[in-house]
Scaffold this active site. Structure first.
Site, PDB file in Angstrom:
ATOM      1  N   SER A 259       0.996  -1.111  -0.127  1.00  0.00           N
ATOM      2  CA  SER A 259       0.134   0.030   0.115  1.00  0.00           C
ATOM      3  C   SER A 259       0.864   1.194   0.020  1.00  0.00           C
ATOM      4  CB  SER A 259      -0.954   0.070   1.271  1.00  0.00           C
ATOM      5  OG  SER A 259      -0.277   0.454   2.330  1.00  0.00           O
ATOM      6  N   LYS A 260      -0.052   2.434  -0.074  1.00  0.00           N
ATOM      7  CA  LYS A 260       0.961   3.632  -0.257  1.00  0.00           C
ATOM      8  C   LYS A 260       1.951   3.779   0.991  1.00  0.00           C
ATOM      9  CE  LYS A 260       0.281   7.356  -2.835  1.00  0.00           C
ATOM     10  NZ  LYS A 260       0.337   6.431  -3.861  1.00  0.00           N
ATOM     11  N   ARG A 261       1.490   3.323   2.031  1.00  0.00           N
ATOM     12  CA  ARG A 261       2.559   3.288   3.269  1.00  0.00           C
ATOM     13  C   ARG A 261       3.918   2.910   2.922  1.00  0.00           C
ATOM     14  NH1 ARG A 261       2.104  -0.510   6.566  1.00  0.00           N
ATOM     15  NH2 ARG A 261       0.861  -1.586   5.844  1.00  0.00           N
ATOM     16  N   HIS A 262       3.957   1.994   2.047  1.00  0.00           N
ATOM     17  CA  HIS A 262       5.291   1.338   1.551  1.00  0.00           C
ATOM     18  C   HIS A 262       6.058   2.366   0.699  1.00  0.00           C
ATOM     19  CE1 HIS A 262       3.037  -2.288   2.723  1.00  0.00           C
ATOM     20  NE2 HIS A 262       4.014  -2.595   3.434  1.00  0.00           N
TER      21      HIS A 262
END
Ligand code: GLU
Ligand code: ZN
Length: 489
Positions: free
Chosen positions: A253-256
């Site tokens: 996800s965007k977090r990564h």
């Protein structure tokens, strides 16, 4: 039988790593088998439709450099390839299932279904339609029609028994029919199909032989197999691809980091590197080989080298791939790819002259080894395109020296530079080394103020090459300006 595969994105968001991986594997499989690869747009969810998502599909695959054999932009014998243009077909097919007794109209109101859900929640019972309209008497049906209620069409999932479906990767999967969503909607009351109906009808009409898609669609497989049987069709082969996780084992996800593939272009990744890395998300050729061109992948790809376990998208690994591809690039080629980043700064004109191109090519030896992504070029060469604002004295003076000695160092270097161009790099290095020794300073302390004076920064491309690209006049001017700062202070 000719292999036919498809990528069937819903234009509700941007192309992410997982979707592009699905598209790539389908494409490669088609190429390896001499088959055909179809792009189909699944846009029946009109509320979530986004025009930008459509543009992103074209931009992303244009950039990556692979294309479908049939699709909305190029047409083909089994189109149209956009589901919103095929609505009449889905209605016809839903009707067919009603007539053969495999589907039925449901007149339940939204309120009734909401109440049902609330009650199921209260009782902690499994959620799902209670099949009330499945055995509606003809008179009740007519009554609802008379009231002007437009029904949805629901599929009759068998009340007992089980459904077995084979997945090329995961093997045979048997599902009890009572575990399947009780009587899912095929056609909504607005006449639009649901995903299940449109997907199955199209895969059949488009003569798709293999369905390769993300594992999140695995739960739909039993229902789809039942739909094929209800239509009297042969289902295609299924192959559900492993998930793509982040390095921490969580769903990517965007977090990564960036997950929209086109963002990698903007950040300065090379399409070959991104494509090469994505090809390895769940597939391998053998235990060691990592580098593949698209052309090689077209020949080498095979389903039996797919991996069952989740793939991990490692941003560091992608950086490494990208750096390797940058180092392998020919000078001219790399210069051309760097242009947009230099143009964005206004350093190179939009239509570069031959002289400008030459100038960029001359930069390549300075930076090729130092780039991870193309955009790294900007801070590395800024000193060549922009005035270096006179660095403050504390930047210029090495820790071990005082202002006076730093002035002496810079003056001595100025005189050394007088015949810098007459000497080779090795000779110049020897001369600088000797000078440092004569002055009783470390070589690093001699070079550092020069570097700061020329580039405004303590890290820069190799110094001698920087001097050469900057030109002697500008080099001396910048050294003078630094001397001015030190002598004023
Ligand atoms: N439209 C679905 C998606 O967005 C297609 C799934 C499938 O390949 O069946 O992924
Ligand atoms: Zn109903």
């Amino acid at each position: 039988m000719k292999v036919r595969v498809r990528y069937a994105p819903s234009p509700t968001g941007f192309q992410h790593i997982g979707g592009v991986r699905t598209a790539l594997f389908n494409y490669l499989f088609a190429r390896a088998k001499g088959g055909e690869f179809v792009l189909r747009i699944e846009d029946t969810d009109r509320e979530r439709y986004q025009q930008e998502a459509m543009e992103d599909i074209y931009n992303t695959f244009d950039w990556l450099g692979f294309h479908w054999d049939e699709g909305p932009d190029i047409g083909g014998p089994l189109g149209p390839y956009v589901q919103s243009e095929r609505v009449a077909l889905y209605r016809e097919h839903a009707q067919r299932l009603v007539e053969s007794g495999h589907a039925y109209p449901c007149y339940c109101s939204h309120e009734r279904l909401e109440e049902l859900k609330a009650e199921q929640r209260r009782k902690n019972a499994p959620l799902g339609y209670d099949r009330r309209c499945r055995e509606l008497s003809p008179s009740r049906r007519q009554e609802s029609e008379r009231q002007g209620i437009t029904p949805v069409i629901r599929f009759k999932v068998p009340l007992e028994g089980s459904t077995t479906a084979a997945d090329q990767l995961l093997g045979s999967i048997e599902t009890g029919n009572t575990e399947i969503n009780p009587d899912p909607v095929l056609l909504k009351s607005d006449g639009f199909p649901t995903y299940h109906l449109a997907n199955v009808v199209d895969d059949h009409l488009m003569e798709i032989t293999h369905i390769m898609r993300a594992q999140e669609w695995l739960p739909s497989m039993p229902l789809h197999v039942l739909l094929y049987a209800a239509f009297g069709w042969q289902p295609p082969h299924y192959c559900h691809l492993p998930m793509v996780l982040g390095a921490d084992g969580q769903k990517l996800s965007k977090r990564h980091g960036a997950t929209r593939v086109f963002e990698f272009k903007e950040k300065g990744y090379l399409p070959e590197a991104v494509l090469n890395y994505i090809a390895l998300l769940g597939w391998s050729f053998d235990d060691s080989r990592e580098f593949f061109t698209l052309k090689e992948l077209q020949e080498l790809f095979s389903l039996d080298r797919l991996n069952k376990s989740p793939a991990v998208f490692d941003y560091k690994k992608l950086d490494w791939f990208n750096g390797m591809y940058i180092r392998k690039a020919a000078t001219r080629n790399l210069a051309e790819r760097l242009l947009p980043f230099l143009q964005a700064r206004g350093w190179i004109s939009e239509r570069p002259s031959a002289g400008e191109l030459e100038r960029v090519e001359a930069l390549i030896p300075l930076i090729q080894e130092r780039l991870t992504v193309l955009s790294d070029v900007v801070p590395l060469v800024a000193f060549l395109f922009e005035e270096v604002s006179a660095p403050p004295a504390e930047e210029l003076i090495p820790k071990r020296l005082d202002p006076k000695r730093t002035v002496l160092v810079l003056r001595t270097v100025c005189s050394l530079l007088a015949d810098f161009e007459k000497h080779s790099d090795e000779e110049n290095e020897q001369r600088f080394r000797q000078t440092a020794e004569d002055l009783g300073v470390k070589l690093g302390d001699l070079l550092m103020p020069v570097r700061v004076a020329l580039t405004g920064s303590r890290v820069s491309p190799p110094l001698f090459e920087s001097i050469r690209v900057l030109g002697m006049a500008e080099t001396l001017a910048r050294l003078e300006s630094a001397l001015g700062t030190l002598e004023d202070g």
